[in-house]
Design an enzyme around this catalytic site. Sequence first.
Site, PDB file in Angstrom:
ATOM      1  N   GLY A 260       0.828  -1.201   0.000  1.00  0.00           N
ATOM      2  CA  GLY A 260       0.000   0.000   0.000  1.00  0.00           C
ATOM      3  C   GLY A 260       0.858   1.243   0.000  1.00  0.00           C
ATOM      4  CG  PHE A 315      -3.820  -4.447   0.857  1.00  0.00           C
ATOM      5  CD1 PHE A 315      -5.057  -4.262   1.443  1.00  0.00           C
ATOM      6  CD2 PHE A 315      -3.095  -3.308   0.493  1.00  0.00           C
ATOM      7  CE1 PHE A 315      -5.572  -3.009   1.673  1.00  0.00           C
ATOM      8  CE2 PHE A 315      -3.611  -2.038   0.713  1.00  0.00           C
ATOM      9  CZ  PHE A 315      -4.851  -1.883   1.308  1.00  0.00           C
ATOM     10  CG  HIS A 334      -5.505   5.038   9.383  1.00  0.00           C
ATOM     11  ND1 HIS A 334      -5.026   6.297   9.659  1.00  0.00           N
ATOM     12  CD2 HIS A 334      -5.429   4.897   8.038  1.00  0.00           C
ATOM     13  CE1 HIS A 334      -4.681   6.885   8.532  1.00  0.00           C
ATOM     14  NE2 HIS A 334      -4.922   6.064   7.541  1.00  0.00           N
TER      15      HIS A 334
END
Length: 448
Positions: A260, A315, A334
């Site tokens: 990411g 992912f 988050h």
Amino acid sequence: MVHDTRSVEEATAYFSQLTTLITKSVESVLHDYAAASRPLPTLECTDSSAVLDTQVIRDAVRVIEGACAQLVASIAPAPHIMANRTLGGVDQACLRVAIKAKIADQLRDGPKSVAELAAGAKVDAGKLGRVLRNLAVKHCFSEVTKDVFANNRLSVCLLSGTNTNALVDFGTDELNTAFVYLPEALTKPEWLGSNGVEQTAYFLAHGQAHFKRYETETWRAERFSRAMIAYTGLQGGTDEIARIYPWPKVSPGTTFCDIGGAVGHVSFALRKMHPHVKVVVQDMASVVEDGHKLWEKEDPHGLAKGDVRLVAINFLEHSPVDGCDFYYLKHVLHDWPEADCVTILTNIKKAMIKKRNSKLLIHEFMLHDATQHADHAAAGAILAPPPLLANFGTGAQRRYMMDINMLACYNGAERTLDDFIRIGNAAGLQFSRLWEGGEVTVMEFACA
């Protein structure tokens, strides 16, 4: 009703400790400037390069902010504090006016009268003067003579084209509008326990999920991107992981997989500081394409040698590249509810087991509660000196604000160390230790 049971001596010692913390922290700032042979900047200084931004100063500011806020909260009448907090939205609205009217840009070449500024912005001079007066009271702009204003060290952050301008513009626009709807979002009976982006305050305010809106309003996406660059700078910059983790101790050829990682700015900073580390950057296919352009420009030799690889990934559905020494997630978890976080970490663990001693580094805001935890300190967490709240209180307020931001916009969350450990355990990972740098924390996990 709870009464204060402290003796006069104990109460005096409490206030004395707070003022001592402030004094010592200011002294550490003065010492840092003296060591750098730099003059202390004044409020009127508009040269951002004149301001030191070292870890010593960041640590001192954290204590000063926390101690000053706790001191005022302890001394001032409670209604005084609560009234000021209730009216906090006034400042956001005034900042928004200043950006829309391009006040900082108009003052770039020197002070101007309210009449001149109002003419340039095509707004009412009397009303604009009241807005600027409120901001000047908070040290954003300086009123040099009656109704004549100038830029200062805070207001230059509002200059058009700067990333901080984008951050303030985004925050006073989309975010503040969303926050108004937070009570409604939290009290809708049908949304109890929800975790979707369409069950958020942002959706109520704007009629679309955050990133869905950006698909058609691309100028907002561009502004958000620049705002996040500014926010990364506040957290210590893209090179923070390169500075706070002990990379000099790892073997040459060690592989770092940034999951990411967008186009790979963090990995680029790591390679620049520690060229013996190989990197793999993984993100969505479209992002990886943009990443190739960056790396072809910045590190073509690394690409050609295979020391830098960019690989597409989803992912939530697939595992990252097998057999890397380090897997890294920064501000990914988050965005996601806990069940999805477990899925992401489980997929990473499948790749980790292919290489002995592989580690996962999670780089996120870590929330602390206000009580002392000896086990957290033993793990590497930094606790505030007493009598401050153990989490530094107002001195660390942005991480708690970001938690509410994630709630309002995405139904996401910032988490405590215990939360991360629980999620890691559910994915078959064991917590090792942590490193605290700027505002965010690096937590190390290994296969259980």
